[in-house]
Design a protein around this motif. Sequence first.
Motif, PDB file in Angstrom:
ATOM      1  N   PHE A   1       0.847  -1.186   0.000  1.00 13.99           N
ATOM      2  CA  PHE A   1       0.000   0.000   0.000  1.00 13.99           C
ATOM      3  C   PHE A   1       0.886   1.241   0.000  1.00 13.99           C
ATOM      4  N   VAL A   2       0.262   2.388  -0.112  1.00 17.25           N
ATOM      5  CA  VAL A   2       0.978   3.656  -0.169  1.00 17.25           C
ATOM      6  C   VAL A   2       0.504   4.567   0.958  1.00 17.25           C
ATOM      7  N   VAL A   3       1.450   5.277   1.543  1.00 17.47           N
ATOM      8  CA  VAL A   3       1.142   6.382   2.448  1.00 17.47           C
ATOM      9  C   VAL A   3       1.783   7.625   1.856  1.00 17.47           C
TER      10      VAL A   3
ATOM     11  N   LEU B   1      -3.391   7.439   3.962  1.00 15.36           N
ATOM     12  CA  LEU B   1      -3.384   6.116   3.355  1.00 15.36           C
ATOM     13  C   LEU B   1      -3.938   6.206   1.941  1.00 15.36           C
ATOM     14  N   PHE B   2      -3.296   5.459   1.019  1.00 13.45           N
ATOM     15  CA  PHE B   2      -3.793   5.348  -0.352  1.00 13.45           C
ATOM     16  C   PHE B   2      -3.666   3.877  -0.736  1.00 13.45           C
ATOM     17  N   ASP B   3      -4.765   3.149  -0.635  1.00 13.91           N
ATOM     18  CA  ASP B   3      -4.765   1.703  -0.807  1.00 13.91           C
ATOM     19  C   ASP B   3      -5.781   1.324  -1.872  1.00 13.91           C
TER      20      ASP B   3
ATOM     21  N   ALA C   1      -5.962  -1.416  -3.699  1.00 17.11           N
ATOM     22  CA  ALA C   1      -6.411  -2.804  -3.669  1.00 17.11           C
ATOM     23  C   ALA C   1      -7.606  -2.982  -2.739  1.00 17.11           C
ATOM     24  N   GLN C   2      -7.577  -2.298  -1.588  1.00 14.36           N
ATOM     25  CA  GLN C   2      -8.686  -2.361  -0.641  1.00 14.36           C
ATOM     26  C   GLN C   2      -9.746  -1.308  -0.935  1.00 14.36           C
ATOM     27  N   GLY C   3      -9.407  -0.341  -1.770  1.00 16.91           N
ATOM     28  CA  GLY C   3     -10.353   0.718  -2.107  1.00 16.91           C
ATOM     29  C   GLY C   3     -10.610   1.684  -0.969  1.00 16.91           C
ATOM     30  N   VAL C   4      -9.576   1.931  -0.147  1.00 14.17           N
ATOM     31  CA  VAL C   4      -9.737   2.836   0.991  1.00 14.17           C
ATOM     32  C   VAL C   4      -8.598   3.847   1.023  1.00 14.17           C
ATOM     33  N   GLY C   5      -8.844   4.952   1.703  1.00 12.86           N
ATOM     34  CA  GLY C   5      -7.826   5.988   1.852  1.00 12.86           C
ATOM     35  C   GLY C   5      -8.298   7.062   2.797  1.00 12.86           C
ATOM     36  N   GLY C   6      -7.409   8.017   3.050  1.00 15.30           N
ATOM     37  CA  GLY C   6      -7.752   9.128   3.924  1.00 15.30           C
ATOM     38  C   GLY C   6      -6.685   9.376   4.960  1.00 15.30           C
ATOM     39  N   PRO C   7      -6.807  10.472   5.718  1.00 15.56           N
ATOM     40  CA  PRO C   7      -5.803  10.837   6.723  1.00 15.56           C
ATOM     41  C   PRO C   7      -5.638   9.755   7.787  1.00 15.56           C
ATOM     42  N   ILE C   8      -4.399   9.559   8.219  1.00 10.63           N
ATOM     43  CA  ILE C   8      -4.114   8.631   9.309  1.00 10.63           C
ATOM     44  C   ILE C   8      -3.265   9.338  10.358  1.00 10.63           C
ATOM     45  N   LYS C   9      -3.295   8.801  11.538  1.00  6.15           N
ATOM     46  CA  LYS C   9      -2.622   9.444  12.665  1.00  6.15           C
ATOM     47  C   LYS C   9      -1.120   9.255  12.633  1.00  6.15           C
TER      48      LYS C   9
END
Length: 252
Positions: A197-199, A208-210, A212-220
């Motif tokens: 995955f990519v951060v 997060l920029f994922d 394969a899972q189709g999810v993303g957004g700010p992470i702590k």
Amino acid sequence: MEKFYDGFDFDMSAAAVRYGKYDGKIDYKQIASLEESERIKVVDALVQDFVQKKEETGFFASDDCIYINRLLGNSFKIDDNEIYHLFFRNLGKAFKEFGDVKTSGTIVMTTIRDTVYEYLGKFDGDSKKRFSLTQAYFDDDDNIVVPSIKELKGKNASACVEYSSLAHNLWLLTGVKSYYVLSKDAKFEGSEDGHAFVVVEYGGKCRLFDLAQGVGGPIKDNPIELFENKKPLIINGMIYANAKYAGAPEKK
């Protein structure tokens, strides 16, 4: 120079991270607005500069072998500049259509997603096809030949490694800091397997920029700090890396 992980010699519980950032200024909106022939020249020159500085940028050059399964010899090279031409072409169209109603970050994010899917297609679940297309082999002179990413173009045979390595390069070309993470100790609901995955880091946040899972957004959390301190990366209850150091997942 950034600390650089070229990554891939690691035990089954570790995460390998390749990351960096371009030290120059990139006006991606201006590049995207250029006429086609001029834009291609500018993009090719920018990519070449990234390649020459890859230990600082973390960019995957056309001769870098990206492993899907090292033991079985599944790998590929990102050796097709058409990917980068397609991205900036799509970016120019997106800014013309959405520039007045969406932020630049949103336009870049969705254009990277759409470009990766346009080039590779969406995984159709056929793992045998994926591994067949990425199988390294020996030529007549006993040299190892690593498949080109062109073999995967439009085949709907790509998954997390292919999506993430390509997205990593595209994010870097917009001037942000990008982390390509290859984890062999991830734990999702119903799955305990490796994951790539990519951060990315911009606007003062890690994101997060994922695909394969189709999810993303700010992470702590900053992934490098977690991995160096042998801590798990937990996002929305899913353990993306270092699962063996985690207790019961908690949402963050």
